[in-house]
Design an enzyme around this catalytic site. Structure first.
Site, PDB file in Angstrom:
ATOM      1  N   LYS A   1      44.875  46.967  37.743  1.00 56.06           N
ATOM      2  CA  LYS A   1      44.137  47.106  36.482  1.00 56.06           C
ATOM      3  C   LYS A   1      43.413  45.812  36.137  1.00 56.06           C
ATOM      4  O   LYS A   1      43.827  44.711  36.538  1.00 56.06           O
ATOM      5  CB  LYS A   1      45.059  47.522  35.337  1.00 56.06           C
ATOM      6  CG  LYS A   1      45.979  46.417  34.811  1.00 56.06           C
ATOM      7  CD  LYS A   1      45.591  45.952  33.433  1.00 56.06           C
ATOM      8  CE  LYS A   1      46.558  44.926  32.871  1.00 56.06           C
ATOM      9  NZ  LYS A   1      46.117  43.544  32.990  1.00 56.06           N
TER      10      LYS A   1
ATOM     11  N   ASP B   1      52.679  45.671  30.827  1.00 57.66           N
ATOM     12  CA  ASP B   1      51.618  46.409  31.523  1.00 57.66           C
ATOM     13  C   ASP B   1      52.099  47.694  32.178  1.00 57.66           C
ATOM     14  O   ASP B   1      51.295  48.522  32.592  1.00 57.66           O
ATOM     15  CB  ASP B   1      50.994  45.533  32.627  1.00 57.66           C
ATOM     16  CG  ASP B   1      50.031  44.493  32.086  1.00 57.66           C
ATOM     17  OD1 ASP B   1      49.446  44.726  31.010  1.00 57.66           O
ATOM     18  OD2 ASP B   1      49.858  43.444  32.740  1.00 57.66           O
TER      19      ASP B   1
END
Length: 313
Positions: free
Chosen positions: A11, A141
């Site tokens: 990401k 995350d």
């Protein structure tokens, strides 16, 4: 089935704003997160003994409890002891493509894949939100990595609001192999330097986070306006990392000069990415940056934005 293979995408942050301090010691953040198809492959295999084993084809990746993938398996064993007893332990093999210590959530994505894989191996039937609740215990995350796509993240990054996906866009990523930036250092240095600007009361934090939800970056994403998204790229941590790490600053400038729509450091770095609206543009940017910085220590990748998180391959 006694084994599963999963794809675990990296990401990037399209937006990262630090709003203030939280009582738990973390920072209150508002971010826009984006999955990209630069991904690790995670193989999970049930084993008859009640152990957790981790292997990786990159020797720099630890195989012990310091590995988030190991901690994800350990968490599942604690949460579901009857299933652990019934199905046995798990062998986790990580095939690394996401660079290490790069600010691309490689470890978090691996942990997310292990949660999804064990849910399948042990036939638990957990919902995505139940998996994300478990994921939040491992790292900020990890919940995003479960679902992936494009999302606004608030709190310490675990509160997620999905956005329309941006899977027509490409990024070129660059990272110096020998360079690592400590996330803890980046945030603590930011606090020491800019802590006086932090929002102090809860209502202000909530209104600031809400402003991003209705702000120009989200509108640009909804309209898939590449030029406007590039204009609104923002990362507070650049203020402390770029002055301290001239190679990161130089790489960001090279991307800016290479014909990309926009460039920014992802997370706490040291990876920098350039936003491109086509594969052809991404290939040109890749070539230009390679000419501007002909350093063999610099790795470059082209990746496409993707609309999902962990997938069974």
């Amino acid at each position: 089935m006694r084994s599963y293979s999963l794809i675990a995408p990296a990401k990037i942050n399209l937006y990262l704003e630090i709003l203030g301090d939280r009582p738990d010691g973390y920072h209150e953040l508002v971010m826009i997160l984006q999955s990209i198809d630069l991904a690790d492959k995670i193989d999970l295999r049930a084993i008859s003994t009640d152990t957790i084993r981790v292997h990786c084809d990159n020797a720099q990746v630890p195989a012990d409890k310091s590995n988030l993938a190991y901690r994800a398996a350990e968490l599942m064993a604690k949460q579901f002891p009857e299933s652990f007893a019934q199905y046995g332990g798990v062998e986790i093999t990580i095939h690394k493509k996401i660079p290490i210590a790069a600010g691309l959530a490689g470890g978090s994505s691996n942990a997310a894949a292990v949660l999804v894989g064990i849910d399948l191996l042990w036939k638990l039937g957990l919902t995505q939100s139940e998996l994300q609740e478990l994921a939040a215990q491992i790292g900020s995350d990890v919940p995003f990595c479960i679902a992936g796509g494009t999302a606004i993240a608030t709190g310490r990054g675990e509160q997620l609001s999905p956005l329309p996906s941006l899977d027509n866009f490409y990024v070129v990523l660059g990272k110096h192999r020998s360079l690592a930036v400590s996330t803890v250092w980046a945030y603590s240095t930011y606090r020491a330097t800019f802590g006086h600007t932090y929002t102090r009361n809860i209502q202000n934090l909530e209104s600031r986070a809400q402003a991003v939800h209705s702000g120009s970056m989200v509108k640009a994403i909804i309209h898939e306006d590449g030029a406007e998204i590039a204009q609104k790229l923002h990362n507070d941590l650049e203020k402390v990392v770029l002055p301290e790490y001239p190679k990161v600053s130089q790489l960001r400038q090279a991307f800016q000069d290479s014909g990309a729509n926009g460039a920014m450091m992802s997370g706490s770095g040291p990876t920098v990415f350039a936003l491109c609206t086509s594969l052809e543009q991404a290939q040109q940017v890749h070539q230009q940056v390679r000419q501007i910085i002909p350093d063999p220590d610099l790795d470059l990748w082209i990746a496409r934005m993707c609309s999902g998180g962990i997938q069974v391959s």
